[in-house]
Design an enzyme around this catalytic site. Structure first.
Site, PDB file in Angstrom:
ATOM      1  CE  LYS A   1      -3.849  -2.471   2.016  1.00 45.34           C
ATOM      2  NZ  LYS A   1      -4.639  -2.883   3.187  1.00 45.34           N
TER       3      LYS A   1
ATOM      4  CD  GLN B   1      -3.484  -4.564   6.233  1.00 45.92           C
ATOM      5  OE1 GLN B   1      -3.364  -3.560   5.527  1.00 45.92           O
ATOM      6  NE2 GLN B   1      -4.078  -5.659   5.800  1.00 45.92           N
TER       7      GLN B   1
ATOM      8  CG  ASP C   1      -9.836  -0.374   4.165  1.00 42.14           C
ATOM      9  OD1 ASP C   1      -9.414  -0.554   3.003  1.00 42.14           O
ATOM     10  OD2 ASP C   1      -9.170  -0.632   5.188  1.00 42.14           O
TER      11      ASP C   1
END
Ligand code: NAP
Length: 282
Positions: free
Chosen positions: A52, A96, A119
């Site tokens: 990422k 995460q 997200d």
């Protein structure tokens, strides 16, 4: 022999477009910034976070990494999220997953400002997504829709069958396909006679997490097959949910693992981060 979709090449084309958008934002004095929180030492999570960060660098987005030790308390993670929510220089925040067992994932996700929830996991954004009104879209399903578009595959009127109903892949995938006028069937571990559904699919998406789970007798001839799974085969090699060697000869289009859906997921994270930055100036 089917066509193999090259997720990396689509990723590269998309990232080029995003780089131009980032350059425009920078020219207007705004540097998009993504904050990534990683708790603990899960090696797979470390790889995802590194990828990422690399994608951010590729397009000129600033990335901040907060790598916290395994024993970090839930309240410390939540306080960090609150600090990042207040920071006007941070446009996107992601935590995460998975988090260590002593941290409630929902509490952390629900603390992320919906404006910075790149997200698209926050309940407010999930609700908006349901209504077709979210400015963020979950990365993996959006990546798949983008791939299909690149390949000229219109889902409208098609029967799309999704195996898996997770909140991050299966359910939002079903919503996006429905919003694009597909007829959608969602299968899961309690579905009886799974192959009777999968064999009807014009477009089959598998998000199960079991190596080589989908065999050729589960797929209709000429179907489009999208493999979300990231599993290890018996030799420890990365593989998808689809038994690629068997299925590739009967479908019309297929995504490989690696090099299919995976690169698109990270690309969509970049897209959501730019969207977040733009929304915050607006
Ligand atoms: P998940 O939360 O574990 O969900 C798996 C789904 O598969 C569940 O809905 C489960 O049904 C269903 N399932 C399990 N066994 C089944 C069976 N025998 N028949 C039919 N359905 C079955 O997993 P996820 O987070 O959605 O991820 C799925 C896979 O995609 C994993 O391999 C993951 O690593 C991968 N992934 C890849 C990307 C990428 O970027 N490429 C992104 C996200 C995830 P129940 O609901 O009934 O339990």
């Amino acid at each position: 022999m089917s066509k193999i979709i090259d997720g990396k090449s689509i990723r590269d084309k998309e990232l080029k477009l995003y780089k131009n958008r980032v350059d425009e934002l920078k020219a207007n004095g705004l540097l998009p910034c993504l904050a990534v929180i990683l708790v603990g030492n899960d090696p797979a999570s470390r790889v995802y976070v590194n990828n990422k960060k690399k994608a951010c660098e590729n397009v000129g987005i600033k990335s901040l990494e907060f790598a916290l030790p395994e024993e970090t308390s839930e309240s410390e993670v939540i306080n960090l999220v609150k600090t990042l929510n207040r920071d006007i220089g941070v446009h996107g925040i992601l935590c995460q997953l998975p988090l260590p067992g002593h941290i409630d994932k929902e509490k952390v996700i629900n603390t992320i400002s919906p404006m910075k929830d790149v997200d698209c996991f926050h309940p407010e954004n999930v609700g908006k997504l349901f209504l077709g009104k979210s400015h963020f879209v979950p990365c993996t399903p959006m990546g798949i829709m983008t791939m299909l578009k690149y390949e000229g595959i219109d889902v409208s009127g098609k029967h799309c069958v999704i195996i898996g109903r997770s909140d991050i892949v299966g359910k939002p995938m079903a919503l996006l396909m429905l919003q694009s006028n597909a007829t959608v069937t969602v299968c899961h571990s309690k579905t009886s006679n799974l192959s009777s559904y999968t064999k009807q699919a014009d477009i089959l998406v598998s998000a199960v997490g079991k190596a080589k789970f989908v065999k050729k007798d589960m797929v209709k001839s000429g179907a489009v097959v999208i493999d979300v799974g990231m599993n290890k085969d018996e030799t420890g090699k990365l593989c998808g949910d689809i038994d690629f060697d068997e299925v590739k000869d009967i479908c019309s289009v297929i995504t490989p693992v690696p090099g299919g859906v995976g690169p698109m997921t990270i690309t969509m994270l970049i897209k959501n981060t730019i969207t977040a930055a733009q929304a915050q100036i607006n």
